[in-house]
Design a protein around this motif. Sequence first.
Motif, PDB file in Angstrom:
ATOM      1  N   THR A   8     -11.289   1.173  -2.338  1.00  0.00           N
ATOM      2  CA  THR A   8     -12.280   0.030  -2.049  1.00  0.00           C
ATOM      3  C   THR A   8     -13.228   0.027  -3.371  1.00  0.00           C
ATOM      4  N   THR A   9     -13.874  -1.008  -3.549  1.00  0.00           N
ATOM      5  CA  THR A   9     -14.955  -1.293  -4.541  1.00  0.00           C
ATOM      6  C   THR A   9     -16.290  -0.774  -3.901  1.00  0.00           C
ATOM      7  N   PRO A  10     -17.143  -0.467  -4.882  1.00  0.00           N
ATOM      8  CA  PRO A  10     -18.488   0.001  -4.100  1.00  0.00           C
ATOM      9  C   PRO A  10     -19.255  -0.865  -3.510  1.00  0.00           C
ATOM     10  N   GLY A  11     -19.462  -0.564  -2.182  1.00  0.00           N
ATOM     11  CA  GLY A  11     -20.168  -1.535  -1.225  1.00  0.00           C
ATOM     12  C   GLY A  11     -19.057  -2.333  -0.534  1.00  0.00           C
ATOM     13  N   GLN A  12     -17.926  -1.841  -0.295  1.00  0.00           N
ATOM     14  CA  GLN A  12     -17.067  -2.462   0.317  1.00  0.00           C
ATOM     15  C   GLN A  12     -16.150  -1.718   1.268  1.00  0.00           C
ATOM     16  N   THR A  13     -16.128  -2.135   2.764  1.00  0.00           N
ATOM     17  CA  THR A  13     -15.779  -1.318   3.520  1.00  0.00           C
ATOM     18  C   THR A  13     -14.156  -1.430   3.433  1.00  0.00           C
ATOM     19  N   LEU A  14     -13.299  -0.666   4.109  1.00  0.00           N
ATOM     20  CA  LEU A  14     -11.822  -0.818   4.062  1.00  0.00           C
ATOM     21  C   LEU A  14     -11.394  -1.684   4.809  1.00  0.00           C
ATOM     22  N   THR A  15     -12.012  -1.640   6.239  1.00  0.00           N
ATOM     23  CA  THR A  15     -11.176  -3.016   7.010  1.00  0.00           C
ATOM     24  C   THR A  15     -12.109  -4.135   6.984  1.00  0.00           C
ATOM     25  N   ASP A  16     -11.325  -5.195   6.806  1.00  0.00           N
ATOM     26  CA  ASP A  16     -11.876  -6.651   6.777  1.00  0.00           C
ATOM     27  C   ASP A  16     -10.929  -7.349   7.253  1.00  0.00           C
ATOM     28  N   GLY A  17     -11.222  -8.929   7.459  1.00  0.00           N
ATOM     29  CA  GLY A  17     -10.317  -9.814   8.005  1.00  0.00           C
ATOM     30  C   GLY A  17      -8.985  -9.866   7.282  1.00  0.00           C
ATOM     31  N   PHE A  18      -8.758  -9.714   6.039  1.00  0.00           N
ATOM     32  CA  PHE A  18      -7.588  -9.753   5.389  1.00  0.00           C
ATOM     33  C   PHE A  18      -6.609  -8.699   5.559  1.00  0.00           C
ATOM     34  N   ASP A  19      -7.105  -7.412   6.475  1.00  0.00           N
ATOM     35  CA  ASP A  19      -5.949  -6.287   6.388  1.00  0.00           C
ATOM     36  C   ASP A  19      -4.621  -6.802   7.295  1.00  0.00           C
ATOM     37  N   ALA A  20      -4.963  -7.968   7.971  1.00  0.00           N
ATOM     38  CA  ALA A  20      -3.978  -8.253   8.929  1.00  0.00           C
ATOM     39  C   ALA A  20      -2.744  -9.255   8.173  1.00  0.00           C
ATOM     40  N   VAL A  21      -3.163  -9.661   6.736  1.00  0.00           N
ATOM     41  CA  VAL A  21      -2.332 -10.418   5.960  1.00  0.00           C
ATOM     42  C   VAL A  21      -2.064  -9.852   4.666  1.00  0.00           C
ATOM     43  N   ARG A  22      -2.232  -8.639   4.615  1.00  0.00           N
ATOM     44  CA  ARG A  22      -2.118  -7.741   3.209  1.00  0.00           C
ATOM     45  C   ARG A  22      -0.532  -7.538   3.319  1.00  0.00           C
ATOM     46  N   VAL A  23       0.022  -7.767   2.173  1.00  0.00           N
ATOM     47  CA  VAL A  23       1.432  -6.925   1.865  1.00  0.00           C
ATOM     48  C   VAL A  23       1.635  -6.592   0.696  1.00  0.00           C
ATOM     49  N   ALA A  24       1.949  -5.117   0.580  1.00  0.00           N
ATOM     50  CA  ALA A  24       2.289  -4.605  -0.632  1.00  0.00           C
ATOM     51  C   ALA A  24       3.732  -5.077  -1.085  1.00  0.00           C
ATOM     52  N   VAL A  25       3.377  -5.679  -2.352  1.00  0.00           N
ATOM     53  CA  VAL A  25       4.758  -6.362  -3.062  1.00  0.00           C
ATOM     54  C   VAL A  25       5.658  -5.125  -3.612  1.00  0.00           C
ATOM     55  N   ALA A  26       6.904  -5.294  -3.465  1.00  0.00           N
ATOM     56  CA  ALA A  26       8.258  -4.383  -3.952  1.00  0.00           C
ATOM     57  C   ALA A  26       9.091  -5.129  -4.350  1.00  0.00           C
ATOM     58  N   GLY A  27      10.108  -4.390  -5.124  1.00  0.00           N
ATOM     59  CA  GLY A  27      11.516  -5.043  -5.344  1.00  0.00           C
ATOM     60  C   GLY A  27      11.180  -6.004  -6.242  1.00  0.00           C
ATOM     61  N   PRO A  28      12.284  -6.893  -6.154  1.00  0.00           N
ATOM     62  CA  PRO A  28      12.416  -7.995  -7.136  1.00  0.00           C
ATOM     63  C   PRO A  28      11.080  -8.993  -7.344  1.00  0.00           C
ATOM     64  N   LEU A  29      10.245  -9.088  -6.249  1.00  0.00           N
ATOM     65  CA  LEU A  29       9.041  -9.836  -6.408  1.00  0.00           C
ATOM     66  C   LEU A  29       8.007  -9.266  -7.147  1.00  0.00           C
TER      67      LEU A  29
END
Length: 299
Positions: A8-29
């Motif tokens: 996380t960047t300074p001053g930012q908590t790990l959990t926020d409203g975007f956690d449910a829509v975060r996807v780690a890209v892998a493979g061809p994409l």
Amino acid sequence: MTGGGHQTTPGQTLTDGFDAVRVAVAGPLRDHLTSAGESTADAGAARAELAALVGEHLDDGPGVLVLTGLPADREGGERAVLRATRLLGEPLPQNREGTLVREVRDRGMSISQRGRTRYSDSRFGGDLHTDGAEAPLPAPDVFTLFCVRQSVHGGALQCLHVREVERALDPEVLATLRAPFRFDRRGDQEPGQDPTTAKPVLFSQRGRPAITYLRSYIEHGHDHPGVPALTTGQRAALDALDALIASSPAVLTGKLREGELALFDNLSLLHGRTEFQDEPDHTRLLLRTWVRRHSDERS
């Protein structure tokens, strides 16, 4: 879905409203978005993977998708955001000069100023809106944001889906919002063109409910010589929409991390941000594109 494992960047908590829509890209994409020079990844496989994620998160979900695990440098960010845009559809110019990738950063301006100032030129928060509110319809289907540098303080994004607007507002208010208003063009019209554009706040595009909005652009549009002033009913409808935006528990709030690429359904989402403050040696920088989706993905 998994997160990208970023610090996380300074001053930012790990959990926020975007956690449910975060996807780690892998493979061809991931290979397609990150490879330097000409991509040798399977573009068809990358396009299919991105289309599936967009269908799940934008078309049938909350309207936002955050891809993690990308390099956070300016050059790599521009390459990734343009390649993602072209997988999804056609990049659209964001001004009359034809800019395809626009820097979203504090240019010391405010949307209360006249002229060509945009929301993206300021550090101030609030004013939930849609991108391209100053332009005639059709609106951009999607806009993207790549986070090169995030602010230490503030700068969280806020989103409200059009379905919450239609669910919460009275039928009379909705009817008023479906009639035309005059939006200020922010000086982006060609010489000789009208400085305003007439369009409703609520409309349909791609056969789905859609919204285009930025209150100050409407206020400025109706202040132009020869343009009728806003009626009492129009002001009341806009006030009701603003009150909903300010109080709705359905507002989704999240903060992009450096190296993340977010895609937003610009037809469905009102969005804004919390006010941020740059540090002298660390200034917030996002890269934005507007997208017209491929016709076979817009039905």
